[in-house]
Enzyme design. Structure first.
Site, mmCIF file in Angstrom:
data_model
loop_
_atom_site.group_PDB
_atom_site.id
_atom_site.type_symbol
_atom_site.label_atom_id
_atom_site.label_comp_id
_atom_site.label_asym_id
_atom_site.label_seq_id
_atom_site.Cartn_x
_atom_site.Cartn_y
_atom_site.Cartn_z
ATOM 1 N N ARG A 155 16.057 1.194 -35.820
ATOM 2 C CA ARG A 155 14.864 1.719 -35.166
ATOM 3 C C ARG A 155 14.139 2.619 -36.152
ATOM 4 O O ARG A 155 14.682 2.953 -37.198
ATOM 5 C CB ARG A 155 15.227 2.469 -33.879
ATOM 6 N N ASN A 195 9.938 8.297 -29.962
ATOM 7 C CA ASN A 195 11.231 8.961 -29.773
ATOM 8 C C ASN A 195 11.615 9.672 -31.050
ATOM 9 O O ASN A 195 11.814 9.047 -32.085
ATOM 10 C CB ASN A 195 12.323 7.948 -29.423
ATOM 11 N N GLU A 196 11.658 10.992 -30.966
ATOM 12 C CA GLU A 196 12.118 11.823 -32.075
ATOM 13 C C GLU A 196 11.446 11.458 -33.405
ATOM 14 O O GLU A 196 12.081 10.876 -34.299
ATOM 15 C CB GLU A 196 13.639 11.756 -32.198
ATOM 16 N N GLU A 232 17.194 15.396 -23.907
ATOM 17 C CA GLU A 232 18.469 14.710 -24.152
ATOM 18 C C GLU A 232 19.522 15.713 -24.563
ATOM 19 O O GLU A 232 19.233 16.638 -25.314
ATOM 20 C CB GLU A 232 18.361 13.769 -25.358
ATOM 21 N N TRP A 257 27.968 9.443 -33.446
ATOM 22 C CA TRP A 257 27.420 9.327 -34.799
ATOM 23 C C TRP A 257 27.861 10.456 -35.713
ATOM 24 O O TRP A 257 27.385 10.538 -36.839
ATOM 25 C CB TRP A 257 25.895 9.241 -34.733
ATOM 26 N N LYS A 283 27.580 2.281 -28.112
ATOM 27 C CA LYS A 283 28.485 2.026 -26.987
ATOM 28 C C LYS A 283 29.608 3.052 -26.879
ATOM 29 O O LYS A 283 30.240 3.172 -25.837
ATOM 30 C CB LYS A 283 29.038 0.608 -27.041
ATOM 31 N N PHE A 284 29.862 3.797 -27.950
ATOM 32 C CA PHE A 284 30.898 4.827 -27.864
ATOM 33 C C PHE A 284 30.319 6.211 -27.595
ATOM 34 O O PHE A 284 30.978 7.227 -27.775
ATOM 35 C CB PHE A 284 31.756 4.838 -29.132
ATOM 36 N N HIS A 285 29.065 6.234 -27.212
ATOM 37 C CA HIS A 285 28.410 7.502 -26.870
ATOM 38 C C HIS A 285 28.637 7.764 -25.383
ATOM 39 O O HIS A 285 28.526 6.869 -24.562
ATOM 40 C CB HIS A 285 26.911 7.360 -27.157
HETATM 41 C C1 GAL Z 1 19.053 10.867 -29.986
HETATM 42 C C2 GAL Z 1 18.164 9.666 -29.704
HETATM 43 C C3 GAL Z 1 18.765 8.801 -28.611
HETATM 44 C C4 GAL Z 1 20.213 8.528 -28.886
HETATM 45 C C5 GAL Z 1 20.929 9.834 -29.063
HETATM 46 C C6 GAL Z 1 22.404 9.666 -29.318
HETATM 47 O O1 GAL Z 1 18.715 11.521 -31.169
HETATM 48 O O2 GAL Z 1 16.895 10.088 -29.294
HETATM 49 O O3 GAL Z 1 18.041 7.598 -28.523
HETATM 50 O O4 GAL Z 1 20.328 7.772 -30.048
HETATM 51 O O5 GAL Z 1 20.382 10.531 -30.154
HETATM 52 O O6 GAL Z 1 23.038 10.903 -29.474
#
Ligand code: GAL
Length: 675
Positions: free
Chosen positions: A120, A158-159, A316, A324, A365-367
């Site tokens: 992305r 987004n961000e 968020e 990550w 998927k592991f989030h």
């Molecule tokens: C944010 C992002 C989300 C998702 C999230 C995961 O920075 O806007 O789409 O990727 O991180 O932690």
């Protein structure tokens, strides 16, 4: 101020509650699950979802061919469930057809690599093709959904600039040249601002100017600083284009884009804040860090600063682990509530998560999510439901203003300049230096308002300026005015050094702040990696002292008096901490990175600001929000043991009138008191 502050004819608060919800990506699931989603959202008390953030490829499967059917149905289901929508423009992830048709829209790195599209944000901000396509999809969405009853907010992109957003392609270079022409009008001004007589770079034609791409050695720092400004401005143009396309069809709905607090270096959020109707932020803990809630507090305070002290939306965060970081440490029971309510305490009028339902496939998927892979029979789900109920009772605090005790100056441009090549020490990292001060203020139970260097400071008893390397004349004048009028200013090393072109302010260092601080610095004396120096207070004489790392100065006193001296190291015998009385106030200078206890002791000694509640254990966080006729005191107990505070009023989380407040270990309480 309510969350939806007025910046024009818009902004109607449509929710009479704190916002609660998350990113909702129904397109990842079969349609028969959507009704269950809505039912569970209702069970959890969700009242807002962020929809469509990455759905461009489904909404516009071919160039100019749109399929809104599925989104119509999602909107209908949510509306029937009484759930509002923050509708995203999906532009942070252009469809594969777009990259294929416009390979020159893919960004090029500083060292000349064109990045691939399989993720992305693979976008050059100067791409005309992207501009056109983004405006088209944003406009279509606004036309179709702008008048839906349950549309509450527009969420653009987004961000921005996560992770970097710089592009060095030919289109960017052309755009950069245009931007430079606007800024400097003629080449003489540019040559002067960039100091191009150095290393023989004088430009005779605009077309000779390139982006500051990787070169055999360090690149002109003024050029790099301008490229950072340009990149920020280019993305802001992208935002404005989409926002304005939305407003054509949907003028009454506020528009936001989600920032990334102190994690995002590239966006000058002071400038962006003026362009959004609602300030929103995404925050993720550095999960592995001990006391990671201090970093959270910093991020929340910075976001409130960007929102000019008003309410903001946590767009968020995570219910538990992210996926990550190197080691994705899960949140322990109660931690999600502590995190969420810490954001609330620091001005958030809404708490949202990435994401509603955990994805079965794909990169994330592991989030963690509000609804984990394990479904509703899970601890996370139970805590999500509980948090929804807590936020519902805290709704009355919506719009209450956080009472900041001290100000800390924050500046994106100075950050950019400070971290360019060939500084006296690579160990001076901007956020680390701010964090050092912030942490000790947090431990002292002082609530920090982050402010821009030119902000009005008069109401603060104490203003801290960590490593403000680039200091404009306007900022220096502002800081001086604050001290003259009776303020207490604390400036840390490597401040006031250069102007907005990264040129050393003429005369002795630290040019912009020399007179205010009453010192000159003959030479910077940065320390070796790991080296520590001992600092002793002049007044208490030599003895076990504080220690400093990273930096020392060969400092000469002019009007200032010494407060502490170096006992060893390259500056042995020289002043380490000084103070200078100017007008009715005092300007302190701290020439090393003091260790935590030293910094705390110094702040105690300066003593300009006092916390609202004295004698609290360090692990107890207390923040006040002041509303009309009532004050809301949030107390977060990060320790294991129960804490008792002399706060009487109505405790809202448990629901009881309390003569004093008892907060069990790991718990949060919010007391309403009449003011
Ligand atoms: C944010 C992002 C989300 C998702 C999230 C995961 O920075 O806007 O789409 O990727 O991180 O932690």
């Amino acid at each position: 101020m309510p969350l939806f502050r007025s910046a024009g004819p818009h902004r109607l608060p449509r929710l009479d509650a704190l916002v609660y919800g998350g990113d909702y990506n129904p397109e990842q699931w079969p349609e028969d699950i959507w009704a269950e989603d809505v039912a569970l959202m209702r069970q959890a008390g969700v009242n807002l979802v962020s929809l469509g953030v990455f759905s461009w490829a489904l909404l516009e499967p071919e160039p100019g061919v749109f399929d809104f059917g599925w989104l119509d149905r999602v909107f209908d289901l949510l509306a029937a469930g009484g759930i509002a929508v923050a509708l995203a423009t999906p532009t942070a992830a252009p469809p594969p057809w777009f990259a294929r048709a416009n390979p020159d829209s893919l960004p090029v790195t500083r060292d000349g690599r064109r990045l691939g599209a399989g993720s992305r944000q693979a976008i050059c901000p100067s791409s005309p093709a992207f501009a056109e396509a983004a405006v088209r999809i944003a406009g279509k969405l606004a036309e179709r959904y702008g008048h839906r009853d349950n549309l509450m907010l527009w969420h653009v992109f987004n961000e921005y600039m996560a992770p970097t957003g710089e592009c060095y392609c030919e289109q960017s270079v052309q755009h950069f040249r245009h931007w430079l022409r606007d800024r400097y009008t003629n080449l003489d001004s540019l040559n002067e601002a960039w100091g191009t007589t150095f290393w023989g770079q004088r430009y005779g034609d605009w077309d000779e100017i390139d982006a500051p791409r990787t070169a055999p050695s360090a690149v002109n720092p003024a050029q790099r600083l301008d490229f950072a400004r340009f990149t920020d401005a280019a993305w802001l143009e992208c935002f404005r284009r989409e926002r304005d396309a939305i407003r054509t069809h949907s003028p009454d709905i506020p528009v936001t884009t989600n920032f990334q607090d102190a994690r995002c270096k590239g966006l000058n959020q002071w400038a962006w804040a003026a362009e959004v109707d609602v300030v929103s932020n995404g925050h993720y803990l550095v999960a592995e860090e001990n006391e990671n809630h201090i970093g959270l507090a910093l991020a929340a305070d910075l976001t409130r600063g960007v929102a000019a002290g008003g309410s903001w939306l946590l767009m968020e965060h995570s219910t538990s682990a992210v996926n990550w970081q190197e080691r994705n440490i899960a949140k322990r029971p109660g931690e999600m509530a502590r995190n969420s309510l810490a954001h609330f305490a620091r001005g958030a009028d809404g708490i949202m998560f990435f994401q509603w339902r955990a994805s079965r496939f794909g990169q994330e998927k592991f989030h963690s999510a509000m609804l984990p892979h394990g479904g509703t029979d899970t601890r996370i789900w139970r805590e999500v439901v509980e948090l929804g109920a807590t936020l519902a009772v805290l709704g009355e605090a919506r719009g209450a203003q956080v009472a900041g005790d001290v100000a800390v100056v924050w500046d994106w441009e100075s950050w950019w300049a400070l971290e360019l090549d060939w500084r006296p020490s690579a160990d001076v990292r901007y956020v680390d230096q701010v964090r050092r001060w912030y942490e000790q203020l947090w431990r002292s139970h002082l609530t920090v308002d982050f402010v821009a260097p030119e902000a009005e400071l008069g109401r603060y008893p104490l203003v801290v300026v960590p490593s403000l390397y680039l200091t404009t004349e306007a900022a220096a004048k502002n800081l001086r005015g604050y001290v003259e009028a009776g303020g207490t200013l604390v400036v840390s090393f490597f401040s006031g050094i250069v102007d907005e072109n990264d040129a050393v302010v003429p005369g002795a260092v630290p040019g912009a702040l020399r007179d205010l601080l009453g010192i000159t610095i003959e030479e910077f004396l940065p320390l070796r990696a790991g080296e520590r120096v001992t600092v002793a207070a002049v007044e208490s004489g030599p003895g076990p002292g504080w220690s400093g790392t990273i930096w020392t100065d060969d400092l000469r006193l002019r009007e200032a008096e010494p407060f502490a001296v170096y006992e060893d190291g390259p500056a042995a015998g020289k002043p380490a901490v000084t103070r200078n009385r100017v007008g009715a106030g005092t300007a302190w200078y701290v020439s090393t990175a003091l260790d935590g206890p030293g910094l705390k002791a110094l702040l105690d000694r300066i003593g300009a600001a006092r916390p609202a509640f004295a004698g609290l254990p360090e692990t107890v966080e207390v923040v006040r929000r002041v509303g009309a006729g009532a004050e809301y005191v949030t107390v977060i107990n990060h320790g294991e043991h129960e804490a008792t505070l002399p706060i009487a009023g109505v405790e809202l989380v448990v629901g009881a009138e309390v003569p004093e407040l008892v907060v069990p270990g790991g718990q949060v309480r919010v007391v309403r008191r009449t003011v």
